[in-house]
Write an enzyme that holds these catalytic residues in place. Structure first.
Site, PDB file in Angstrom:
ATOM      1  N   ARG A  82       0.834  -1.204   0.000  1.00 58.19           N
ATOM      2  CA  ARG A  82       0.000   0.000   0.000  1.00 58.19           C
ATOM      3  C   ARG A  82       0.866   1.250   0.000  1.00 58.19           C
ATOM      4  O   ARG A  82       0.545   2.240  -0.653  1.00 58.19           O
ATOM      5  CB  ARG A  82      -0.931  -0.040   1.213  1.00 58.19           C
ATOM      6  CG  ARG A  82      -2.037   0.974   1.171  1.00 58.19           C
ATOM      7  CD  ARG A  82      -3.101   0.675   2.216  1.00 58.19           C
ATOM      8  NE  ARG A  82      -2.571   0.774   3.569  1.00 58.19           N
ATOM      9  CZ  ARG A  82      -3.277   0.459   4.663  1.00 58.19           C
ATOM     10  NH1 ARG A  82      -4.514  -0.001   4.565  1.00 58.19           N
ATOM     11  NH2 ARG A  82      -2.738   0.578   5.855  1.00 58.19           N
ATOM     12  N   LYS A 184      -2.634   6.424   1.520  1.00 55.62           N
ATOM     13  CA  LYS A 184      -2.465   6.827   2.919  1.00 55.62           C
ATOM     14  C   LYS A 184      -1.530   8.032   2.976  1.00 55.62           C
ATOM     15  O   LYS A 184      -0.349   7.925   3.292  1.00 55.62           O
ATOM     16  CB  LYS A 184      -1.925   5.647   3.739  1.00 55.62           C
ATOM     17  CG  LYS A 184      -2.583   5.580   5.117  1.00 55.62           C
ATOM     18  CD  LYS A 184      -2.370   4.246   5.794  1.00 55.62           C
ATOM     19  CE  LYS A 184      -2.782   4.287   7.226  1.00 55.62           C
ATOM     20  NZ  LYS A 184      -4.250   4.373   7.435  1.00 55.62           N
ATOM     21  N   GLU A 220     -16.413   6.142   3.920  1.00 52.37           N
ATOM     22  CA  GLU A 220     -15.796   5.628   5.147  1.00 52.37           C
ATOM     23  C   GLU A 220     -15.747   6.736   6.184  1.00 52.37           C
ATOM     24  O   GLU A 220     -16.328   7.800   5.993  1.00 52.37           O
ATOM     25  CB  GLU A 220     -14.416   5.047   4.859  1.00 52.37           C
ATOM     26  CG  GLU A 220     -13.415   6.034   4.303  1.00 52.37           C
ATOM     27  CD  GLU A 220     -12.001   5.459   4.225  1.00 52.37           C
ATOM     28  OE1 GLU A 220     -11.563   4.771   5.166  1.00 52.37           O
ATOM     29  OE2 GLU A 220     -11.316   5.716   3.231  1.00 52.37           O
TER      30      GLU A 220
HETATM   31  C1  LIG Z   1      -5.350   3.522   7.678  1.00 58.50           C
HETATM   32  C2  LIG Z   1      -6.741   3.793   7.292  1.00 58.50           C
HETATM   33  C3  LIG Z   1      -7.766   2.843   7.424  1.00 58.50           C
HETATM   34  C4  LIG Z   1      -7.559   1.507   8.101  1.00 58.50           C
HETATM   35  O1  LIG Z   1      -6.666   0.682   7.420  1.00 58.50           O
HETATM   36  P1  LIG Z   1      -5.993  -0.569   8.147  1.00 58.50           P
HETATM   37  O2  LIG Z   1      -5.021  -1.073   7.147  1.00 58.50           O
HETATM   38  O3  LIG Z   1      -7.064  -1.554   8.429  1.00 58.50           O
HETATM   39  O4  LIG Z   1      -5.370  -0.061   9.402  1.00 58.50           O
HETATM   40  C5  LIG Z   1      -9.030   3.155   6.967  1.00 58.50           C
HETATM   41  N1  LIG Z   1      -9.294   4.366   6.412  1.00 58.50           N
HETATM   42  C6  LIG Z   1      -8.355   5.322   6.287  1.00 58.50           C
HETATM   43  C7  LIG Z   1      -8.713   6.613   5.670  1.00 58.50           C
HETATM   44  C8  LIG Z   1      -7.047   5.053   6.716  1.00 58.50           C
HETATM   45  O5  LIG Z   1      -6.113   6.010   6.577  1.00 58.50           O
END
Ligand SMILES: *Cc1c(COP(=O)(O)O)cnc(C)c1O
Length: 341
Positions: A82, A184, A220
């Site tokens: 990622r 991210k 989300e």
């Molecule tokens: C990091 C993150 C998540 C959760 O991802 P995981 O890999 O399960 O920790 C969900 N939404 C956003 C916007 C994130 O930055």
């Protein structure tokens, strides 16, 4: 190895510096050898790309002690993958996956005294990140970068028991169509701070963001993916190109299908469907899955039948199965657990 004498159950979620972190620098088109450092500070140009134009990205994962005493991490290859996708989108150099995993192993091993013991509920949170480090005044990608990976012990997420959240449908947007919602990047968080502070002021725990284009579909929250259970027992999770692909959510979907034999639908979820849901949870590394008890859409209150005092039955099963896999109580799918020797 003597564990640090920390009050594991009560350390909360704060930065506590540990002894070692990993640092590598990118210059003249290549990464240097990198290595562990005892220095928790960073010195960069006042004009660094990260400070002016927010060229920075991160990952988050956990190391913890399993039932049989091994220190492990959970699917860190997916964090490396990622971060690669994120770096490409932000015009940053990729830190190779095998080096990412090696840095992770080394930092966790060097800080083994900070890995909380099995059963404490606490974990060692690991934060890999990268930023543009050289001076940039005209808008352009940096030429030099630093990759760092540090860790900090964090307490149990559900300290004092599970408390389902109350969330609101937000009028702020998180991620534009064709924007950066699927990576991210620190910038996604900078612009969500006002929305979360405002949500808290109005008495909500979190924001439910909708798709900005039509404002009809569930995306989300600021930092966790949604997972719903319908009244007839199907697991439903929103699909959109601007949702961050949560590793926890992807793992829970596998668990739902392969361990629990549930029907899973990954598809667009309309706000008008929320009334049909029996359970709602937020998925992310921090909590694994945190139940939502109530969703408020501009005065329209949707109370999840699973209630405000505990996890719904399917959410609970998903939570217990995934944490069972992580903690070594249940057999993990091939490649999910990386043991730190
Ligand atoms: C990091 C993150 C998540 C959760 O991802 P995981 O890999 O399960 O920790 C969900 N939404 C956003 C916007 C994130 O930055």
């Amino acid at each position: 190895m003597e564990k640090k004498s920390l009050d594991w159950a009560n350390i909360g979620f704060h930065y506590i510096p540990t002894e070692w972190r990993y640092v590598a620098n990118y210059k003249d088109g290549a990464w240097d050898e990198g290595g562990l450092s005892p220095d928790p500070t960073v010195a960069i140009s006042e004009c660094a790309g990260v400070l002016q134009y927010a060229q920075t990205c991160f990952e988050g994962l956990k190391a913890y002690t399993t039932e049989d005493g091994r220190i492990v991490t959970f699917r860190p290859d997916l964090n490396a993958e990622r971060m690669t996708d994120t770096c490409r989108r932000l015009e940053m150099p990729v830190f190779p996956a095998e080096r990412f995993l090696n840095a992770l192993d080394r930092v966790v091993r060097a800080n083994a005294a900070f890995v909380p013991p099995y059963g404490s509920g606490a974990t060692l949170y690991v934060r890999p990140y990268m930023f543009g480090s050289d001076a940039v005044i005209g808008v352009a990608p940096s030429k030099e970068y630093q990759f760092r990976l540090f860790c900090t012990p964090v307490g149990p997420y559900f300290r004092g028991g599970v408390r389902p959240l109350t969330i609101r449908v937000s009028d702020f947007d998180r991620a534009a169509p064709n924007g950066t919602g699927h990576i991210k990047a620190g910038l996604n968080y900078a612009m969500s701070l006002h929305a979360i502070v405002n949500a808290h002021e109005e008495g909500f725990d979190e924001n439910m963001y909708l798709d900005p284009k039509t404002r009809t579909k569930v995306e989300e929250t600021g930092g966790a993916n949604f997972l719903f259970v319908t009244k007839d027992g199907r697991v439903v999770t929103p699909k959109s190109s601007s949702i961050l692909p949560s590793i926890t959510r992807r793992s829970l979907i596998h668990v739902a299908k392969e361990y629990l034999g549930l029907t899973v639908e990954e598809r667009e979820v309309l706000v008008t469907e929320l009334e049909d849901m029996a359970e709602c949870g937020l998925c992310g590394t921090a909590a694994v899955i945190c139940p939502v008890g109530k969703i408020v859409d501009h005065g329209r209150e949707i109370c999840l039948p699973s209630g405000m005092s505990e996890m719904g039955p399917v959410t609970k099963k998903l939570y217990e199965t995934l944490t069972g896999i992580q903690m070594g109580r249940l057999e993990a799918p091939e490649g999910w657990i990386r043991v730190i020797e």
